[in-house]
Motif scaffolding. Sequence first.
Motif, short mmCIF file in Angstrom:
data_model
loop_
_atom_site.label_atom_id
_atom_site.label_comp_id
_atom_site.label_asym_id
_atom_site.label_seq_id
_atom_site.Cartn_x
_atom_site.Cartn_y
_atom_site.Cartn_z
N TYR A 85 2.60 -8.29 -2.39
CA TYR A 85 2.43 -7.30 -3.67
C TYR A 85 2.68 -8.02 -5.15
CZ TYR A 85 3.09 -3.13 -6.71
OH TYR A 85 2.86 -2.24 -7.70
N PHE B 1 -9.70 -8.27 -0.30
CA PHE B 1 -9.40 -7.88 -1.54
C PHE B 1 -10.46 -7.68 -2.15
CE2 PHE B 1 -7.65 -7.62 -5.74
CZ PHE B 1 -6.70 -6.64 -5.74
N ALA C 210 -4.64 -8.01 3.98
CA ALA C 210 -4.27 -6.65 4.58
C ALA C 210 -3.02 -6.82 5.74
CB ALA C 210 -5.17 -5.68 4.82
N SER D 282 4.01 -2.79 1.92
CA SER D 282 2.71 -2.25 1.45
C SER D 282 2.20 -1.61 2.75
CB SER D 282 1.69 -3.19 1.04
OG SER D 282 2.39 -3.64 -0.52
N ARG E 172 -1.52 -1.14 3.86
CA ARG E 172 -3.07 -1.58 3.79
C ARG E 172 -3.94 -1.08 4.93
NH1 ARG E 172 -1.08 -1.43 -0.45
NH2 ARG E 172 -1.01 -2.99 -2.16
N ARG F 157 2.07 -3.93 5.78
CA ARG F 157 2.08 -5.34 5.54
C ARG F 157 3.45 -5.54 5.27
NH1 ARG F 157 -1.64 -6.82 0.61
NH2 ARG F 157 0.33 -6.25 -0.49
#
Length: 386
Positions: free
Chosen positions: A22, A106, A163, A353, A355, A360
């Motif tokens: 991140y 992304f 991800a 995170s 995703r 993640r």
Amino acid sequence: MLENQKHLFNLPEDITYLNCSYMSPMLKSVAQVGTAAIYGKDDPSTTKPEHFFESTNGLRKAFAQLINATSASCAVIPSVSYGLANVAKNLKAGKGDNIVVADEQFPSNIYAWKTLEEERGITVKYIKPPKEAEGRGARWNAAILEAIDSNTKLIATGHVHWADGTKFDLKAFRKRADEVGAILVIDGTQSVGALPFDVQEIKPDALICAGYKWLMGPYACGVAYYGEYFANGSPIENNWMNRLHSEDFSNLVNYQDAYQPGAMRYDVGESANFILTPMLTRAIQQVNDWGPQNIQDYCETLAAPFIEELKALGCEIEDPEYRGRHLFGVRLPAHIAMDALQQRFKEERIFVSVRGNSIRIAPHLYNSAADLAHILETFKVAEKAV
């Protein structure tokens, strides 16, 4: 093997930060460079014409060392979207041609190609990951290779998927690209700095990296490599520094049609940025000192026992040969609720995170076995709560 490096950072003691994918925490040494740079403009008379170019040359040198390239092939950019815009502008392709991309990347590594689809009639082929967990990484790589045909002009992917850390076989992609006359463009933001990348071995046509994740630098400053395909290309902007002989301030009004040699033509305007550029330079120098393979080894040793226990809980994690050690996705079994687990993370001040349908997890040298034990216990508590 490297030892824990948390002492080099200012991470708060009351958080478990497993989220370098991140944004990396700031190295103390990088913060010191930035602070000194802020006050450097107190006396602008100390900034000489040569400093405009020394700043970027230092960054190019550090990045070139990291990826085994020449400094002349490296450019200073503000973002991945900027670096890919230079690729899109110079891509030799039109109606009837196609671009092959790993799906769910992304957005920056998608929007550039969608624009080409709209403007030039190029088809973008999105290769989705298999739904089944078994052999997922191998089958996804095979599907990408199968999608590349005689009309493919560009293959765009990361080294690992942003991800969930799925690892792509870039050597196989390169070989197939050569067979059909396509170029290979890599978004290295989620890998370069933590996973070894050798330009001489992989031979990408372009490698684009944001600086604020695994390169450990500040936001809004990045680096790129451009190969021979782009040697005589046109940059997306015309600034004074990317023109030939711009080092000679007394001669700037004698306008130049020619660009600086190599990849310097693709530098962003004001690339000398006397705050961000030296910060990213110091950060990459530290990464070079550590060595990406040592970072991989540290993360593997740290996470291996934790991964085995997660699998015992029923979680799905990609096979080792098809994932990065520094970044991997955890897919939950039915008996662990995502919303309950996320609430536990919040309560325990654990930072990862989510995703898609994957949690993640992205450790680094500042993490310890206690961090992994903390998050594992959170998974176990969430399992019992269901």
